[in-house]
Design an enzyme around this catalytic site. Structure first.
Site, PDB file in Angstrom:
ATOM      1  N   CYS A 143     -14.218  -5.655  -4.028  1.00  0.00           N
ATOM      2  CA  CYS A 143     -13.800  -6.952  -3.271  1.00  0.00           C
ATOM      3  C   CYS A 143     -12.356  -7.051  -3.133  1.00  0.00           C
ATOM      4  O   CYS A 143     -11.798  -8.183  -2.625  1.00  0.00           O
ATOM      5  CB  CYS A 143     -14.428  -7.888  -4.222  1.00  0.00           C
ATOM      6  SG  CYS A 143     -13.522  -8.026  -6.030  1.00  0.00           S
TER       7      CYS A 143
ATOM      8  N   CYS B 297     -60.486   0.652 -14.799  1.00  0.00           N
ATOM      9  CA  CYS B 297     -59.272   0.098 -15.559  1.00  0.00           C
ATOM     10  C   CYS B 297     -59.511  -0.728 -16.936  1.00  0.00           C
ATOM     11  O   CYS B 297     -60.257  -1.588 -16.987  1.00  0.00           O
ATOM     12  CB  CYS B 297     -58.635  -0.908 -14.612  1.00  0.00           C
ATOM     13  SG  CYS B 297     -56.949  -1.538 -14.959  1.00  0.00           S
TER      14      CYS B 297
ATOM     15  N   CYS C  96     -46.382  10.836  -3.606  1.00  0.00           N
ATOM     16  CA  CYS C  96     -46.822   9.690  -4.318  1.00  0.00           C
ATOM     17  C   CYS C  96     -47.778   8.902  -3.743  1.00  0.00           C
ATOM     18  O   CYS C  96     -48.439   7.915  -4.423  1.00  0.00           O
ATOM     19  CB  CYS C  96     -45.777   8.973  -5.077  1.00  0.00           C
ATOM     20  SG  CYS C  96     -44.536   7.911  -3.927  1.00  0.00           S
TER      21      CYS C  96
ATOM     22  N   CYS D  34     -33.535   8.524  12.674  1.00  0.00           N
ATOM     23  CA  CYS D  34     -34.031  10.134  12.304  1.00  0.00           C
ATOM     24  C   CYS D  34     -35.294  10.000  11.751  1.00  0.00           C
ATOM     25  O   CYS D  34     -35.679   9.225  10.926  1.00  0.00           O
ATOM     26  CB  CYS D  34     -32.958  10.912  11.767  1.00  0.00           C
ATOM     27  SG  CYS D  34     -32.687  10.388   9.950  1.00  0.00           S
TER      28      CYS D  34
ATOM     29  N   CYS E  98     -44.423  15.205  10.655  1.00  0.00           N
ATOM     30  CA  CYS E  98     -45.565  16.019  10.480  1.00  0.00           C
ATOM     31  C   CYS E  98     -45.949  15.593   8.957  1.00  0.00           C
ATOM     32  O   CYS E  98     -47.006  16.184   8.495  1.00  0.00           O
ATOM     33  CB  CYS E  98     -45.274  17.326  10.358  1.00  0.00           C
ATOM     34  SG  CYS E  98     -43.686  17.849   9.293  1.00  0.00           S
TER      35      CYS E  98
END
Length: 701
Positions: A110, A216, A276, A288, A304
């Site tokens: 800053c 779960c 993941c 990109c 890909c």
């Protein structure tokens, strides 16, 4: 007289004693000082007194502005004539470095000078920033799921205890620890997150590929989900069909939703991470295709959806750094052929241009650099000219050597890349489309690819320890063995024109049989060390299995249509470690009625209940030797159950074989397989029977 003349002379104003008779001349010859500009006395002539007033006001305003910029209170109007107090430059300059005896440091973020106590020193580096900037920086990084926190000025990592001290926010710290845990668990291939909303519970499902129904255990949740597709549990349904059903229902709900608009983004802008599985949104802003997952740090290509290195976009993979879709197969093949054919010409042309360019360009570059080096210095012309001449002469001698070495090293590298890397990269996995037919020479396939990678394709490409990676799409009959465990796929589907797809032990088989057709299937499964891949299942009337890839899946209950003169023979050979399956000879099998009815209405079971059972009831029976037209059906299916642990397994294998054969089964219209009238030969085995557990099971139906 002499004294009067001296007093009237023009030099009398210089004397130390003023003459009251000479006020006019003394006033005109008085000295002008800096103090007189602010405190000038009004004379008898008002015109002369008003001349210096505007200049004094301007200087006074400038002084006040400077004082305000230096954060000092304005000085009073009556300034004493003492020169030490008239110039405030020295006390103001010292106040910039210290405030009340404290040292002031400038924050690099800053650019505000603050006391040293407000700029903590980070561990591992000497950079210091103010607490306000550091907290804002850490808050932004954690909110955007970036947990690899480093110094704002360098790449030095911040320790978690430093982050906790700087943040001083329990909520953000809890989120930071949760992201760290997710990043750690993302490297575990057996970790499965509960898909229920508002549930962040994870299950380490090690060895549950054969029994993919997970529950779960978080208090108040209890959601059931599939090990393979990581979605809600889908009994009696394959993972692909369940995914298609979810997509159809979501599309229907979105079309009827009032908030749905046709201007919403395409599904190609959202894809899961190949490591993941975390969903990532890429803005269509011309950025990109090199993506980095914020959760696990995986670097992959957006086109890909594969983990890549820095040389991915330099290889002929068809993926471009800025493009929106990869090259088509035709474009890649044409580029390959053009490169192979035109490489010698291109390399020769490049070498022919590079050699004279280096021989001429290097001396010119050296001369210009030496001239610019001596241009701003005070040196003699002879010394400068001598240095330039010597440098150019030396570069003329060394330039051909540099050019020869560059061409001698660069040309082999380019040839190796063109004739080595390019064909291998393109033909790896059949990407080049070149195939060799039987007696037809080399064939090049110019068919276009299926298009860009979608969300479903990206999910199928995820690396998963599941045994089933086969797809159930299409209607081609045959055996698919795409699972890592080389499992078995058996589908005694409809005996008509419509194929049925059922998955067993990791594969898929579409059986399409017609009149007087015969199908024989044989599969083998070798024993593995992993408990989840040591088990095989041949269908059961239970919904305790996912039918995606299916070591441990089920065969759905169905009724075979009545077809005239159709026989079905299935031979199954499974080599695995001993399990709890027990078969006896044909004489020990009794025809109970319970085995003839499909297992409908059974409660779903989890992995523990599935492992405790020894034999699952068969949903239907196909009597050997009986024609389907007569309506007598009997089947004997064996299912080796999951083995609890490696400690309970035995390395011995048995060669016992339970066979149900008939000499007349090969005929289109078998009357019977035995001399006696046909009887049902399938019953549910008692789990308490202490019978021998076979290793090889061959079933004939």
């Amino acid at each position: 007289m002499g004294s009067e003349k001296d007093s009237e002379s023009p030099h009398s104003s210089v004397s130390g004693i003023p003459n009251p008779k000479c006020r006019g001349p003394g006033k005109k010859q008085g000295r002008i000082s800096f103090h007189s500009l602010f405190h000038s006395k009004r004379g008898p002539r008002g015109s002369k007194a008003n001349v210096g007033t505007p200049l004094a006001q301007q200087l006074h305003q400038q002084q006040q502005i400077q004082q305000q910029q230096l954060l000092q209170p304005p000085t009073p109007t009556n300034v004493s004539s003492d020169p030490s107090t008239a110039d405030p430059a020295e006390p103001l300059s010292t106040s910039q470095a210290s405030l009340g005896g404290q040292e002031l440091l400038e924050c690099p973020l800053c650019l505000v000078r603050q006391p040293a106590e407000q700029l903590p020193e980070l561990q591992g580096c000497s950079h210091r920033s103010c607490l306000c900037c550091l907290r804002q920086y850490l808050r932004i990084e954690i909110t955007e799921s970036r947990v690899q926190l480093s110094c704002p000025e360098c790449a030095e990592r911040l320790a978690p205890w430093q982050v906790a001290l700087i943040l001083d926010d329990p909520n953000l710290m809890e989120k930071y620890e949760e992201f760290l845990l997710r990043r750690c668990l993302a490297s575990d291939p057996d970790c499965r997150w509960c898909p229920a909303p508002d549930c962040g519970f994870a299950v380490i499902a090690s060895g549950c590929a054969s029994c993919p129904r997970l529950v779960c255990r978080r208090e108040g949740c209890g959601a059931e989900f599939c090990y393979h597709c990581k979605q809600a549990w889908h009994p009696n349904q394959t993972c692909d069909s369940a995914r298609q059903q979810r997509a159809l229902s979501l599309r229907t709900h979105s079309n009827h939703s009032p908030s749905y608009t046709a201007e919403q983004g395409h599904t190609d802008d959202i894809k899961p991470c190949p490591r993941c599985g975390a969903y990532i949104i890429k803005m269509n802003d011309g950025s990109c295709n090199h993506m980095t997952c914020a959760v696990c740090g995986c670097e992959f290509c957006w086109l890909c959806m594969k983990e890549i290195s820095d040389l991915h976009y330099l290889s002929p993979s068809g993926c471009t750094f800025w493009g929106k879709k990869p090259w088509s197969r035709k474009k890649k093949i044409l580029w390959q052929l053009g490169t192979l054919i035109g490489a010698p010409v291109g390399i020769t042309l490049i070498a022919g241009i590079a050699v004279p360019a280096m021989v001429i360009g290097i001396p010119v570059y050296i001369g210009r650099k030496i001239h610019s080096h001596y241009e701003g210095k005070k040196t003699s012309h002879h010394r400068r000219n001598l240095a330039i001449t010597g440098g150019v002469a030396l570069s003329i001698i060394t330039a051909p050597v540099i050019a020869a070495v560059s061409v001698g090293i660069g040309v082999p590298i380019m040839l190796a890349y063109v004739y080595g890397v390019v064909p291998i990269s393109l033909c790896r996995g059949g990407g080049c489309g070149v195939s060799r037919g039987k007696g037809r020479g080399v064939r090049i396939d110019f068919d276009e690819d299926d298009g860009p990678i979608t969300v479903a394709d990206a999910w199928r490409a995820l690396k998963s320890p599941s045994l089933g990676e086969s797809s159930l799409e299409g209607a081609a009959s045959g055996l698919s063995t795409t699972s890592p465990s080389e499992g078995l796929s058996v589908a005694p589907g409809g005996l008509g024109d419509t194929p049925h797809f059922n998955t067993l032990a990791g594969g898929a088989l579409g059986a399409r049989t017609g009149k007087y057709s015969r199908l024989e299937v044989q599969g083998t499964e070798l024993g593995k060390e992993v408990a989840g891949r040591e088990t095989g299942s041949l269908g059961a009337a239970s919904d305790c299995a996912s039918t995606r890839g299916m070591a441990g899946s089920i065969t759905s209950s169905y009724t075979l249509p009545d077809r005239e003169g159709t026989n079905l023979e299935i031979q199954v050979d499974i080599e695995t470690k001993p399990s709890h399956l027990c078969l006896t000879t044909e004489e020990d099998l009794a025809p109970p009625t319970a085995a003839m009815a499909p297992g409908v209405g059974e409660e779903p079971q989890d992995c523990s209940s599935r492992r405790s059972r020894t034999v699952m009831d068969s949903p239907l029976g196909l009597s050997p030797g009986m024609s389907l037209r007569e309506g007598l059906r009997d089947v004997t299916l064996a299912q080796p159950e999951s083995i609890r642990s490696d400690l309970e397994m035995s390395d011995t294998q048995s060669d016992d074989i339970a066979e149900l054969t008939s000499d007349d089964c090969d005929s289109p219209h078998p009357k019977s397989c035995h001399g006696a009238p046909p009887q049902a030969t399938c019953r549910a085995l008692n789990p308490t029977d202490s019978l021998h557990c076979p290793d090889n099971v061959i079933l004939y139906v």
